[in-house]
Design a protein around this motif. Structure first.
Motif, short mmCIF file in Angstrom:
data_model
loop_
_atom_site.label_atom_id
_atom_site.label_comp_id
_atom_site.label_asym_id
_atom_site.label_seq_id
_atom_site.Cartn_x
_atom_site.Cartn_y
_atom_site.Cartn_z
N LEU A 76 125.82 37.18 0.95
CA LEU A 76 125.75 38.46 0.27
C LEU A 76 124.87 39.46 1.01
N ALA A 77 124.24 39.02 2.09
CA ALA A 77 123.28 39.84 2.84
C ALA A 77 122.21 40.37 1.89
N ALA A 78 121.69 39.47 1.04
CA ALA A 78 120.70 39.86 0.03
C ALA A 78 119.53 38.89 0.01
N THR A 79 119.10 38.41 1.18
CA THR A 79 118.03 37.42 1.22
C THR A 79 116.71 37.97 0.70
N ASP A 80 116.53 39.29 0.69
CA ASP A 80 115.29 39.87 0.17
C ASP A 80 115.18 39.69 -1.34
N GLN A 81 116.29 39.36 -1.99
CA GLN A 81 116.29 39.19 -3.44
C GLN A 81 116.19 37.73 -3.87
N ALA A 82 115.97 36.83 -2.93
CA ALA A 82 115.95 35.40 -3.23
C ALA A 82 114.94 35.00 -4.30
N PRO A 83 113.67 35.41 -4.21
CA PRO A 83 112.72 34.96 -5.25
C PRO A 83 113.12 35.42 -6.65
N HIS A 84 113.52 36.66 -6.76
CA HIS A 84 113.90 37.21 -8.07
C HIS A 84 115.16 36.53 -8.60
N LEU A 85 116.15 36.38 -7.76
CA LEU A 85 117.41 35.80 -8.20
C LEU A 85 117.27 34.33 -8.56
N GLY A 86 116.50 33.59 -7.79
CA GLY A 86 116.29 32.19 -8.10
C GLY A 86 115.65 32.01 -9.47
N CYS A 105 131.93 30.41 -8.83
CA CYS A 105 132.20 30.89 -10.18
C CYS A 105 131.32 30.17 -11.20
N LEU A 106 131.17 28.87 -11.06
CA LEU A 106 130.31 28.10 -11.97
C LEU A 106 128.86 28.54 -11.86
N ILE A 107 128.42 28.85 -10.67
CA ILE A 107 127.05 29.35 -10.48
C ILE A 107 126.89 30.71 -11.14
N GLU A 108 127.86 31.59 -10.93
CA GLU A 108 127.79 32.92 -11.53
C GLU A 108 127.81 32.86 -13.05
N GLN A 109 128.50 31.90 -13.61
CA GLN A 109 128.59 31.75 -15.06
C GLN A 109 127.40 31.01 -15.65
N GLY A 110 126.53 30.50 -14.79
CA GLY A 110 125.37 29.77 -15.26
C GLY A 110 125.67 28.33 -15.65
N LYS A 111 126.83 27.85 -15.27
CA LYS A 111 127.21 26.48 -15.60
C LYS A 111 126.74 25.47 -14.56
N ARG A 112 126.33 25.98 -13.42
CA ARG A 112 125.79 25.14 -12.35
C ARG A 112 124.63 25.89 -11.72
N LEU A 113 123.53 25.21 -11.53
CA LEU A 113 122.35 25.80 -10.94
C LEU A 113 122.30 25.42 -9.46
N PRO A 114 122.27 26.41 -8.56
CA PRO A 114 122.25 26.07 -7.13
C PRO A 114 120.89 25.55 -6.71
N ASN A 115 120.90 24.65 -5.74
CA ASN A 115 119.63 24.22 -5.17
C ASN A 115 119.16 25.28 -4.17
N ARG A 116 118.01 25.09 -3.61
CA ARG A 116 117.44 26.10 -2.70
C ARG A 116 118.35 26.36 -1.50
N PHE A 117 118.93 25.31 -0.93
CA PHE A 117 119.82 25.47 0.22
C PHE A 117 121.05 26.28 -0.16
N SER A 118 121.68 25.94 -1.29
CA SER A 118 122.87 26.67 -1.74
C SER A 118 122.55 28.12 -2.00
N LEU A 119 121.43 28.36 -2.65
CA LEU A 119 121.02 29.73 -2.95
C LEU A 119 120.81 30.53 -1.68
N THR A 120 120.18 29.91 -0.69
CA THR A 120 119.96 30.59 0.60
C THR A 120 121.29 30.93 1.27
N CYS A 121 122.23 29.98 1.28
CA CYS A 121 123.55 30.22 1.88
C CYS A 121 124.27 31.36 1.17
#
Length: 70
Positions: free
Chosen positions: A48-58, A27-43
């Motif tokens: 979400l089965a959306a790994t093709d969107q990783a560069p854009h979403l990051g 929830c904090l990540i979705e609200q922009g209150k916490r920025l995920p690191n690369r590992f968290s973002l990958t997980c």
């Protein structure tokens, strides 16, 4: 990230459980209150089965975080 999750019809609890994080943390990540690191973002994107969107979403998450700080 929230947009992708909702578009797929996943609950925040389900995605958090699959990714190995608490719903509160996600929830904090979705609200922009916490920025995920690369590992968290990958997980989370795998959950979400959306790994093709990783560069854009990051980049989008970083941009949103910067706007909130300024």
């Amino acid at each position: 990230m929230k947009h992708i999750r909702e578009q797929k019809g996943y609950s925040i609890r389900a995605v958090a459980r699959v990714a190995g994080y608490s719903p509160g943390h996600l929830c904090l990540i979705e609200q922009g209150k916490r920025l995920p690191n690369r590992f968290s973002l990958t997980c989370l994107l795998k959950a979400l089965a959306a790994t093709d969107q990783a560069p854009h979403l990051g980049a989008l998450l970083i941009e949103e975080q910067m706007e909130r700080l300024c």
